[in-house]
Design an enzyme around this catalytic site. Structure first.
Site, PDB file in Angstrom:
ATOM      1  N   GLY A  29      -0.781  -1.203  11.480  1.00 13.01           N
ATOM      2  CA  GLY A  29      -0.980   0.110  10.838  1.00 13.01           C
ATOM      3  C   GLY A  29      -2.421   0.532  11.004  1.00 13.01           C
ATOM      4  N   SER A 148      -0.263  -2.529   2.134  1.00 12.18           N
ATOM      5  CA  SER A 148       0.395  -1.281   1.729  1.00 12.18           C
ATOM      6  C   SER A 148       0.669  -1.319   0.226  1.00 12.18           C
ATOM      7  CB  SER A 148       1.749  -1.132   2.429  1.00 12.18           C
ATOM      8  OG  SER A 148       1.591  -1.041   3.814  1.00 12.18           O
ATOM      9  N   GLU A 181      -5.106  -2.106  -1.680  1.00 10.56           N
ATOM     10  CA  GLU A 181      -6.393  -1.476  -1.345  1.00 10.56           C
ATOM     11  C   GLU A 181      -6.709  -0.379  -2.363  1.00 10.56           C
ATOM     12  OE1 GLU A 181      -8.751  -2.355   0.911  1.00 10.56           O
ATOM     13  OE2 GLU A 181      -9.710  -0.877  -0.367  1.00 10.56           O
ATOM     14  N   GLU A 185     -10.353   8.107   0.019  1.00  9.73           N
ATOM     15  CA  GLU A 185     -10.740   8.783   1.255  1.00  9.73           C
ATOM     16  C   GLU A 185     -12.014   9.588   1.029  1.00  9.73           C
ATOM     17  OE1 GLU A 185      -7.476  10.799   3.213  1.00  9.73           O
ATOM     18  OE2 GLU A 185      -6.165   9.159   2.618  1.00  9.73           O
ATOM     19  N   LEU A 241      -0.204   0.061  -8.647  1.00 10.14           N
ATOM     20  CA  LEU A 241       0.505   1.251  -9.140  1.00 10.14           C
ATOM     21  C   LEU A 241      -0.121   1.727 -10.453  1.00 10.14           C
ATOM     22  CD1 LEU A 241       4.285   0.412  -8.479  1.00 10.14           C
ATOM     23  CD2 LEU A 241       2.692   1.700  -7.056  1.00 10.14           C
ATOM     24  N   ALA A 288     -11.905  18.741 -14.011  1.00 14.51           N
ATOM     25  CA  ALA A 288     -10.708  19.600 -13.994  1.00 14.51           C
ATOM     26  C   ALA A 288     -10.583  20.242 -12.614  1.00 14.51           C
ATOM     27  CB  ALA A 288     -10.825  20.668 -15.068  1.00 14.51           C
ATOM     28  N   CYS A 296      -1.331   9.549  -2.116  1.00 18.86           N
ATOM     29  CA  CYS A 296      -0.923   8.407  -2.944  1.00 18.86           C
ATOM     30  C   CYS A 296      -0.669   8.672  -4.423  1.00 18.86           C
ATOM     31  CB  CYS A 296      -1.949   7.293  -2.791  1.00 18.86           C
ATOM     32  SG  CYS A 296      -1.909   6.627  -1.123  1.00 18.86           S
ATOM     33  N   PHE A 297      -1.467   9.503  -5.074  1.00 23.30           N
ATOM     34  CA  PHE A 297      -1.286   9.602  -6.533  1.00 23.30           C
ATOM     35  C   PHE A 297       0.156   9.976  -6.901  1.00 23.30           C
ATOM     36  CE2 PHE A 297      -5.947  10.376  -8.044  1.00 23.30           C
ATOM     37  CZ  PHE A 297      -6.195   9.037  -7.889  1.00 23.30           C
ATOM     38  N   PHE A 358      -7.330  17.798   0.890  1.00 20.48           N
ATOM     39  CA  PHE A 358      -6.999  17.488  -0.518  1.00 20.48           C
ATOM     40  C   PHE A 358      -8.234  17.143  -1.338  1.00 20.48           C
ATOM     41  CE2 PHE A 358      -7.119  12.909  -1.543  1.00 20.48           C
ATOM     42  CZ  PHE A 358      -7.309  12.326  -0.295  1.00 20.48           C
TER      43      PHE A 358
HETATM   44  N1  LIG Z   1      -4.721   6.634   2.306  1.00 21.47           N
HETATM   45  C1  LIG Z   1      -5.370   5.984   1.365  1.00 21.47           C
HETATM   46  O1  LIG Z   1      -6.468   6.381   0.971  1.00 21.47           O
HETATM   47  C2  LIG Z   1      -4.808   4.757   0.745  1.00 21.47           C
HETATM   48  C3  LIG Z   1      -3.537   4.311   1.080  1.00 21.47           C
HETATM   49  N2  LIG Z   1      -3.045   3.158   0.502  1.00 21.47           N
HETATM   50  C4  LIG Z   1      -1.745   2.638   0.903  1.00 21.47           C
HETATM   51  O2  LIG Z   1      -1.885   2.044   2.206  1.00 21.47           O
HETATM   52  C5  LIG Z   1      -0.691   2.212   2.970  1.00 21.47           C
HETATM   53  C6  LIG Z   1      -1.028   2.894   4.278  1.00 21.47           C
HETATM   54  O3  LIG Z   1      -1.527   4.171   3.987  1.00 21.47           O
HETATM   55  P1  LIG Z   1      -2.269   5.052   5.088  1.00 21.47           P
HETATM   56  O4  LIG Z   1      -3.186   4.185   5.856  1.00 21.47           O
HETATM   57  O5  LIG Z   1      -2.788   6.235   4.387  1.00 21.47           O
HETATM   58  O6  LIG Z   1      -1.029   5.459   6.027  1.00 21.47           O
HETATM   59  P2  LIG Z   1      -1.097   6.135   7.474  1.00 21.47           P
HETATM   60  O7  LIG Z   1       0.139   6.936   7.586  1.00 21.47           O
HETATM   61  O8  LIG Z   1      -2.415   6.774   7.677  1.00 21.47           O
HETATM   62  O9  LIG Z   1      -1.018   4.900   8.475  1.00 21.47           O
HETATM   63  C7  LIG Z   1       0.092   4.069   8.576  1.00 21.47           C
HETATM   64  C8  LIG Z   1       0.258   3.673  10.041  1.00 21.47           C
HETATM   65  O10 LIG Z   1       1.272   2.685  10.122  1.00 21.47           O
HETATM   66  C9  LIG Z   1       1.921   2.858  11.393  1.00 21.47           C
HETATM   67  N3  LIG Z   1       3.211   2.171  11.366  1.00 21.47           N
HETATM   68  C10 LIG Z   1       4.288   2.417  10.583  1.00 21.47           C
HETATM   69  N4  LIG Z   1       5.269   1.553  10.831  1.00 21.47           N
HETATM   70  C11 LIG Z   1       4.831   0.727  11.809  1.00 21.47           C
HETATM   71  C12 LIG Z   1       5.384  -0.377  12.493  1.00 21.47           C
HETATM   72  N5  LIG Z   1       6.607  -0.804  12.196  1.00 21.47           N
HETATM   73  N6  LIG Z   1       4.644  -0.983  13.450  1.00 21.47           N
HETATM   74  C13 LIG Z   1       3.409  -0.540  13.747  1.00 21.47           C
HETATM   75  N7  LIG Z   1       2.821   0.481  13.114  1.00 21.47           N
HETATM   76  C14 LIG Z   1       3.514   1.116  12.160  1.00 21.47           C
HETATM   77  C15 LIG Z   1       2.043   4.353  11.525  1.00 21.47           C
HETATM   78  O11 LIG Z   1       2.238   4.739  12.866  1.00 21.47           O
HETATM   79  C16 LIG Z   1       0.693   4.807  10.952  1.00 21.47           C
HETATM   80  O12 LIG Z   1      -0.272   5.002  11.966  1.00 21.47           O
HETATM   81  C17 LIG Z   1       0.268   3.008   2.081  1.00 21.47           C
HETATM   82  O13 LIG Z   1       1.118   2.109   1.425  1.00 21.47           O
HETATM   83  C18 LIG Z   1      -0.650   3.678   1.081  1.00 21.47           C
HETATM   84  O14 LIG Z   1      -0.006   3.901  -0.154  1.00 21.47           O
HETATM   85  C19 LIG Z   1      -3.788   2.425  -0.378  1.00 21.47           C
HETATM   86  C20 LIG Z   1      -5.052   2.816  -0.715  1.00 21.47           C
HETATM   87  C21 LIG Z   1      -5.662   4.009  -0.192  1.00 21.47           C
HETATM   88  O1  LIG Z   2      -4.114   4.551  -3.343  1.00 19.60           O
HETATM   89  C1  LIG Z   2      -4.777   5.426  -2.839  1.00 19.60           C
HETATM   90  O2  LIG Z   2      -4.417   6.132  -1.896  1.00 19.60           O
HETATM   91  C2  LIG Z   2      -6.126   5.796  -3.375  1.00 19.60           C
HETATM   92  O3  LIG Z   2      -5.911   6.980  -4.205  1.00 19.60           O
HETATM   93  C3  LIG Z   2      -7.097   7.528  -4.742  1.00 19.60           C
HETATM   94  O4  LIG Z   2      -7.981   7.905  -3.705  1.00 19.60           O
HETATM   95  P1  LIG Z   2      -7.855   9.297  -2.925  1.00 19.60           P
HETATM   96  O5  LIG Z   2      -6.509   9.876  -3.163  1.00 19.60           O
HETATM   97  O6  LIG Z   2      -8.283   9.036  -1.544  1.00 19.60           O
HETATM   98  O7  LIG Z   2      -8.974  10.239  -3.562  1.00 19.60           O
HETATM   99  P2  LIG Z   2      -9.449  10.535  -5.061  1.00 19.60           P
HETATM  100  O8  LIG Z   2     -10.905  10.627  -5.056  1.00 19.60           O
HETATM  101  O9  LIG Z   2      -8.854   9.608  -6.039  1.00 19.60           O
HETATM  102  O10 LIG Z   2      -8.889  12.002  -5.309  1.00 19.60           O
HETATM  103  C4  LIG Z   2      -7.497  12.242  -5.430  1.00 19.60           C
HETATM  104  C5  LIG Z   2      -7.282  13.686  -5.855  1.00 19.60           C
HETATM  105  O11 LIG Z   2      -7.690  13.893  -7.204  1.00 19.60           O
HETATM  106  C6  LIG Z   2      -8.601  14.976  -7.273  1.00 19.60           C
HETATM  107  N1  LIG Z   2      -9.542  14.717  -8.395  1.00 19.60           N
HETATM  108  C7  LIG Z   2     -10.250  13.556  -8.434  1.00 19.60           C
HETATM  109  C8  LIG Z   2     -11.088  13.297  -9.498  1.00 19.60           C
HETATM  110  C9  LIG Z   2     -11.219  14.222 -10.533  1.00 19.60           C
HETATM  111  O12 LIG Z   2     -11.965  14.049 -11.535  1.00 19.60           O
HETATM  112  N2  LIG Z   2     -10.490  15.371 -10.466  1.00 19.60           N
HETATM  113  C10 LIG Z   2      -9.636  15.635  -9.421  1.00 19.60           C
HETATM  114  O13 LIG Z   2      -8.986  16.688  -9.410  1.00 19.60           O
HETATM  115  C11 LIG Z   2      -9.264  15.019  -5.910  1.00 19.60           C
HETATM  116  O14 LIG Z   2      -9.822  16.262  -5.634  1.00 19.60           O
HETATM  117  C12 LIG Z   2      -8.092  14.695  -5.017  1.00 19.60           C
HETATM  118  O15 LIG Z   2      -7.304  15.835  -4.791  1.00 19.60           O
HETATM  119  C13 LIG Z   2      -7.804   6.483  -5.603  1.00 19.60           C
HETATM  120  O16 LIG Z   2      -9.034   7.020  -6.073  1.00 19.60           O
HETATM  121  C14 LIG Z   2      -8.058   5.210  -4.799  1.00 19.60           C
HETATM  122  O17 LIG Z   2      -8.622   4.208  -5.654  1.00 19.60           O
HETATM  123  C15 LIG Z   2      -6.744   4.704  -4.218  1.00 19.60           C
HETATM  124  O18 LIG Z   2      -6.964   3.564  -3.431  1.00 19.60           O
END
Ligand SMILES: NC(=O)C1=CN([C@@H]2O[C@H](COP(=O)(O)OP(=O)(O)OC[C@H]3O[C@@H](n4cnc5c(N)ncnc54)[C@H](O)[C@@H]3O)[C@@H](O)[C@H]2O)C=CC1
Ligand SMILES: O=C(O)[C@H]1O[C@H](OP(=O)(O)OP(=O)(O)OC[C@H]2O[C@@H](n3ccc(=O)[nH]c3=O)[C@H](O)[C@@H]2O)[C@H](O)[C@@H](O)[C@@H]1O
EC number: 1.1.1.22
Length: 490
Positions: A29, A148, A181, A185, A241, A288, A296-297, A358
């Site tokens: 991934g 994930s 994780e 972002e 979660l 706000a 994710c949220f 976002f």
């Molecule tokens: N985006 C974020 O800021 C955060 C995301 N997470 C979690 O991390 C996980 C990944 O999230 P993202 O990186 O945002 O997703 P993403 O959609 O950006 O990346 C996932 C990647 O996995 C690849 N993939 C899917 N199935 C596959 C397979 N069978 N073999 C090889 N590659 C495969 C896809 O092509 C894609 O490039 C999710 O569960 C999400 O909830 C956790 C913390 C922060």
């Molecule tokens: O699991 C995940 O994907 C991640 O989700 C969030 O991270 P992210 O969604 O990248 O960004 P945030 O900074 O949390 O902002 C989320 C949304 O809330 C909004 N936000 C944030 C803070 C705030 O006070 N008010 C508010 O409206 C932001 O503008 C944005 O739209 C969490 O902050 C991370 O810890 C977590 O790993």
């Protein structure tokens, strides 16, 4: 290491030695999490060879090119430093899996859009597919790490699939860990370099402890050991979660308060400051807004709600579901304010949308509130001119097409590459992302080019109300009284 008495995963009897020292890591991934996380590990652990794989070959090509597939401050410099030395990007998933001692599963887990649990449960098909690919391509013992975000007990499913492979191949041996994780972002590189904590869950057996320790040793290269928390697998899965639910809940709480402020004349920023000064409450995540977005949220709160329902905890499920309800309410409330304050009709009126991502410092638009507010305004036949410093035009068109229709988008939506151009002849400006550059514009100059009366709707509370009013704007912000209301049909 504090493990509970009960082992969460049935141990697999095997005479093979558990991996104790990690030399080769493969991350499956190459997305927003897998990419930056692997890059940071390669940067901090020059003695470990890190390979990032993905089934999306185009994405892998981008990781190997000058133009990376994701924008994240600080990422590019580290990629350039490590790529080709101990950091590799490959589309050969099977080969890289077989070579690794430790494999991160970092694939997407979106909300399921079909069948049982539609619209609520996470879709685990990608996680399962990776587990099967690991089972089919492994020849040696490995530690499998769930990166994930998954529901509680997902590790059990992974383990069951791997156990089956193990039963048919005596050279295999797997331990499954949970290592969610927490990066956000836009600040991912800093979050990875200085995490509040690293969480690792594993099974309460001798080999489970060894596997946990092997991953602890990887992170210890840069994370202080007191910030590395080890738990049982289910606590780790659930903590992720819960952390996202608590963060989202704070935003929904302050957004609910913003509605009270608008009705009463209190100011949401003053209330947030006064309340956040209490160290028990804290001042973070009390900004706000037009509602939280991001991939994710919403998905993780829904996943938690679904989990509660699965265990017949309906009252608990309802409690957490309120977070989503307030978020939807906030977006709709903001769109309604725009429409009513523009004299109850936006039909054929040009509205400049500032910001589509976002949040700031990312080009990611997944679940961005801008999509929803844009959709509401298109329902009312507004003409939108969207400007975002990072989001490409085709993404904006695609996302808006999903909430309205591609025909409507081609008729009513323009994407501008310059904010001054976007605002020209517009009746109003709507701020939907908190990009810093929006604070630096010459709003006096912008005002001159707009239709009058010209309004600004600040959905992020980033602009100075007095300056805008002095320039001539009617100003509407979330969480302050609507002093200029001209609502004809209250
Ligand atoms: N985006 C974020 O800021 C955060 C995301 N997470 C979690 O991390 C996980 C990944 O999230 P993202 O990186 O945002 O997703 P993403 O959609 O950006 O990346 C996932 C990647 O996995 C690849 N993939 C899917 N199935 C596959 C397979 N069978 N073999 C090889 N590659 C495969 C896809 O092509 C894609 O490039 C999710 O569960 C999400 O909830 C956790 C913390 C922060
Ligand atoms: O699991 C995940 O994907 C991640 O989700 C969030 O991270 P992210 O969604 O990248 O960004 P945030 O900074 O949390 O902002 C989320 C949304 O809330 C909004 N936000 C944030 C803070 C705030 O006070 N008010 C508010 O409206 C932001 O503008 C944005 O739209 C969490 O902050 C991370 O810890 C977590 O790993």
């Amino acid at each position: 290491m504090a493990f509970k008495e009960d082992s969460p995963l049935a141990s697999i009897d095997n005479n093979l030695t558990m991996i104790e020292k990690v030399e080769k890591i493969t991350c499956v991934g190459a997305g927003y999490v897998g990419g930056p996380t692997s890059v940071m590990i390669a940067h901090k652990c020059p003695h470990i060879r890190v390979t990032v794989v993905d089934m999306n070959e185009e994405k892998i090509q981008q990781w190997n090119s000058e133009k990376l597939p994701i924008f994240e401050p600080g990422l590019e410099a580290i990629v350039k430093e490590c790529r080709g030395k101990n950091l590799f990007f490959s589309a050969d998933v099977g080969k890289s899996i077989n070579e690794a001692d430790l494999i991160f599963i970092s694939v997407n887990t979106p909300t399921k859009m079909y069948g049982r649990g539609k619209g609520m449960a996470p879709d685990l098909k990608y996680v399962e597919s990776v587990s099967r690919t690991i089972a089919a391509n492994s020849d040696s013992p490995k530690i499998i790490v769930e990166k994930s975000t998954v529901p509680v007990k997902a590790a059990q499913s992974i383990k069951t699939i791997l156990k089956e492979a193990q039963a048919h191949n005596s050279s295999l041996y797997f331990q499954v860990l949970s290592n969610p994780e927490f990066l956000a972002e836009g600040t991912a590189m800093n979050d990875l370099a200085n995490p509040d904590r690293v969480l690792i869950g594993g099974e309460d057996t001798a080999d489970g402890h060894k596997a946990v320790q092997a991953l602890v040793d990887v992170y210890s290269n840069w994370v202080p050991t007191e910030r590395i928390i080890t738990t049982n697998t289910w606590s780790s899965e659930l903590s992720k979660l819960v952390a996202n639910a608590f963060l989202a809940q704070r935003i929904s709480s302050i957004n609910a308060v913003s509605a009270i402020c608008e009705a009463t004349g209190a100011d949401v920023q003053e209330v947030a400051h006064a309340v956040g000064c209490d160290t028990r409450i804290g001042n973070k995540f009390l900004q706000a807004s037009v509602g939280f977005g991001g991939s994710c949220f919403q998905k993780d709160v829904k996943s938690l709600v679904y989990l509660c329902e699965t265990y017949n905890l309906q009252t608990v499920a309802n409690y957490f579901h309120g977070i989503i309800e307030i978020n939807d309410y906030q977006r709709r409330r903001f769109s309604d304010t725009i429409i009513s304050e523009m004299f109850n009709t936006v039909s054929n009126k040009k509205i400049a949308i500032f910001g589509f991502a976002f949040k700031k410092n990312t080009a990611d638009t997944r679940e961005s509130s801008a999509i929803h507010v844009g959709g509401h305004l298109l329902e009312e036949h507004a003409e939108l001119v969207v400007y975002d410093p990072k989001v490409p035009e085709e993404v904006i068109r695609h996302e808006l097409g999903l909430v309205s229709s591609p025909e409507k988008v081609s008729k009513l939506v323009t994407v501008a590459s310059d904010p001054y151009e976007a605002a020209k002849d517009a009746h109003s400006i709507v701020i939907l992302t908190e990009w810093d550059e929006f604070k630096t514009y010459d709003y006096g100059r912008i005002f001159e080019t707009m239709k009058k009366p010209a309004s600004i709707f600040d959905g992020r509370l980033i602009l100075d109300r007095k300056t805008l009013q002095t320039a001539g704007f009617r100003v509407f912000t979330i969480g302050t009284a609507k002093t200029q209301s001209l609502n004809l049909f209250p």
